[in-house]
Motif scaffolding. Structure first.
Motif, mmCIF file in Angstrom:
data_model
loop_
_atom_site.group_PDB
_atom_site.id
_atom_site.type_symbol
_atom_site.label_atom_id
_atom_site.label_comp_id
_atom_site.label_asym_id
_atom_site.label_seq_id
_atom_site.Cartn_x
_atom_site.Cartn_y
_atom_site.Cartn_z
ATOM 1 N N LEU A 271 1.131 -75.145 48.514
ATOM 2 C CA LEU A 271 -0.264 -75.451 48.209
ATOM 3 C C LEU A 271 -1.116 -74.192 48.261
ATOM 4 N N HIS A 272 -0.902 -73.367 49.286
ATOM 5 C CA HIS A 272 -1.673 -72.134 49.428
ATOM 6 C C HIS A 272 -1.460 -71.223 48.223
ATOM 7 N N SER A 273 -0.222 -71.093 47.772
ATOM 8 C CA SER A 273 0.075 -70.248 46.608
ATOM 9 C C SER A 273 -0.562 -70.811 45.345
ATOM 10 N N PHE A 274 -0.533 -72.124 45.221
ATOM 11 C CA PHE A 274 -1.045 -72.784 44.007
ATOM 12 C C PHE A 274 -2.548 -72.611 43.866
ATOM 13 N N ILE A 275 -3.275 -72.728 44.984
ATOM 14 C CA ILE A 275 -4.739 -72.683 44.908
ATOM 15 C C ILE A 275 -5.300 -71.287 45.158
ATOM 16 N N PRO A 348 8.121 -84.800 45.421
ATOM 17 C CA PRO A 348 8.402 -84.193 46.729
ATOM 18 C C PRO A 348 7.216 -83.347 47.180
ATOM 19 N N PRO A 349 7.175 -82.939 48.452
ATOM 20 C CA PRO A 349 6.016 -82.193 48.971
ATOM 21 C C PRO A 349 5.734 -80.888 48.237
ATOM 22 N N GLN A 350 6.737 -80.315 47.559
ATOM 23 C CA GLN A 350 6.553 -79.019 46.904
ATOM 24 C C GLN A 350 6.018 -79.145 45.470
ATOM 25 N N SER A 351 5.953 -80.345 44.909
ATOM 26 C CA SER A 351 5.559 -80.516 43.499
ATOM 27 C C SER A 351 4.040 -80.547 43.349
ATOM 28 N N ILE A 352 3.423 -79.451 43.705
ATOM 29 C CA ILE A 352 1.959 -79.406 43.743
ATOM 30 C C ILE A 352 1.356 -79.595 42.351
ATOM 31 N N TRP A 353 1.917 -78.932 41.351
ATOM 32 C CA TRP A 353 1.322 -78.990 40.010
ATOM 33 C C TRP A 353 1.435 -80.399 39.426
#
Length: 486
Positions: A271-275, A348-353
């Motif tokens: 999430l931190h990387s995505f935003i 899953p928790p990693q599928s932010i997009w």
């Protein structure tokens, strides 16, 4: 029909904006309840999840089944130089703001004292909200008898709702953390103070900017017994009551669960990387409060994507409703939007997009349906007048507000109850407390499968709602002719 009031059913842009500010004010309260009530009670005020669930459910049911019918019956019988419903907006503007602040304050009582205070302030808030928002909603049924103008008014109104929702769901949590310098209790009290002041001013503008054009004649007046008899013979009203209840249970459930979802399910590193690019932009323009906590920032941006797309969807609502009818457009858009809620169960928790994309697509399609709900309820009031030659706008809207209050209360109670059953531990501001792994599963279910089932049920009910496009045109034409003869 009052001839002066019936000369023109057209609304000016100023009146539409003035009316919409009332919903902006109300939704600063309502969206805060939907998004943060369970979180406030468990993580800021320190109530156990099961106690928070009991308070929100019992108080909400009392508000729904007692406060709203009583206010509706009295409002329909209000007589003043300002009309039936506008005086209520004027008289409740200041008390509603004060009570919203009190409900989110955190006095230092014993645990039992905290429960009593929470129940008392929440009860008073819902009573004042009913006394303000029910006449406000009913005002949309008498501000004009023109259904196309109502569609337009609903669009203005729900753009205002989206602005309130945008602030509450995107910026409010980061601002609370920043203003309170980590003290959530101090932060939320400061933010609610400003919201109370702004909301009061906007409600006063609504009062002064609007007027009531659809005025029942003496022949159309009825007693409470006749009003209730008309209600229970009104099949479209019964359908809309159930639909409203299911919709607001769903909104409260998923809206209140997102903060738990981001705090306990979403992968913080991804999430931190995505935003990061967005928070860096906010830092560059001086809004450095936004990126201090990745989870709260991600939660805000996630909501922002959905709300922006809801606003886009709202812009399509009137044109589609004018062409195909409110019922069919509401049904189709609600069904499609629900599919994107259901998809969350697979991420899953990693599928932010994928989470953000689904939220945006859900927001777009749900946005199309958003203005239509209250416009359809105003049509139900017309249907009652058309069938019975009596108009009881407020009691019809009060019945719908029962659905709203029951939905809000049941949805909020379900959030606290379900997350508690998955093992959630109330933290009272302790952000370092580790939750059991089962809490992540509970949070995921609360934003996916559970709300999707209820939205699909609402879609099914709409197949039995008889006011389609053809009937809309017939009702409007018949009522125009009837009113010209009075």
């Amino acid at each position: 029909m009052d001839t002066a009031a019936s000369r023109s059913q057209k609304l000016t842009v100023v009146e539409k904006i003035g009316y919409s500010l009332g919903d902006l004010a109300a939704n600063l309260v309502f969206q805060t309840l939907v998004t943060y009530l369970a979180f406030f009670y468990t993580d800021i005020y320190g109530l156990k999840a099961e106690d928070a669930s009991v308070i929100t459910l019992i108080v909400g049911l009392v508000a729904g089944f007692v406060f709203n019918p009583v206010v509706g019956a009295i409002a329909d019988r209000t007589r003043s130089k300002w009309g039936k419903f506008r005086p209520w907006i004027l008289l409740t503007a200041v008390p509603l703001g004060i009570c919203a602040l009190l409900a989110f304050s955190t006095p230092d009582f014993s645990y039992k004292g905290k429960m009593i205070y929470a129940a008392a302030t929440y009860s008073l808030l819902l009573l004042l909200y009913a006394a303000n928002n029910l006449p406000y909603a009913a005002l949309s049924g008498v501000i004009t008898g023109n259904m196309a103008e109502r569609n337009s008014l609903s669009s203005y109104r729900f753009v205002a709702v989206m602005f309130a929702q945008f602030f509450v769901q995107v910026f409010m949590l980061p601002i609370i953390l920043s203003v309170g310098q980590g003290d959530k209790a101090a932060g939320i009290e400061s933010v609610m103070t400003w919201l109370a002041v702004l909301g009061t001013v906007m409600l006063l503008i609504t009062f002064f900017a609007t007027k009531e054009r659809v005025v029942p004649t003496a022949a159309q007046e009825s007693g409470l017994k006749e009003d209730l008899k008309d209600l229970f013979r009104n099949r479209p009203w019964m359908i809309m009551l159930l639909v409203t209840t299911l919709v607001f249970i769903t909104l409260a459930m998923k809206g209140g669960a997102y903060v738990y979802y981001f705090n306990n399910y979403v992968d913080e590193g991804r999430l931190h990387s995505f935003i990061a690019p967005v928070t860096a932009f906010f830092d560059s323009i001086g809004l450095n409060f936004f990126g201090k906590d990745p989870r709260s920032a991600g939660f805000g941006l996630f909501n922002a994507g959905g709300i922006v797309m809801m606003i886009v969807g709202i812009t399509f609502s009137k044109r589609l409703a004018d062409k195909f009818g409110k019922r069919d457009v509401f049904l189709a858009s609600l069904f499609i939007s629900t599919l994107f809620i259901l998809f969350f169960i697979f991420y899953p928790p990693q599928s932010i997009w994928l989470m953000f994309l689904s939220q945006m697509l859900h927001g777009f399609f749900y946005g199309i349906s958003t203005p239509l709900l209250w416009a359809m309820i105003a049509d139900v009031a017309d249907y009652s007048e058309w069938k019975n030659n009596r108009r009881a706008t407020a009691i019809i809207f009060s019945a719908m507000m029962v659905g709203l209050k029951v939905g809000l209360s049941v949805g909020s109670a379900l959030v606290a109850s379900i997350i508690g059953r998955y093992g959630y531990i109330s933290s009272e501001g302790d952000q370092t407390m580790l939750q059991p792994e089962t809490v992540a599963t509970g949070a995921k279910m609360l934003v996916s499968l559970f709300p999707a089932v209820l939205f699909f049920a609402a879609c099914g009910l709409l197949f039995f709602y008889s006011i389609n496009k053809k009937m809309e045109v017939q009702i409007e034409g018949d009522l125009k002719q009837k009113r010209r003869q009075l």
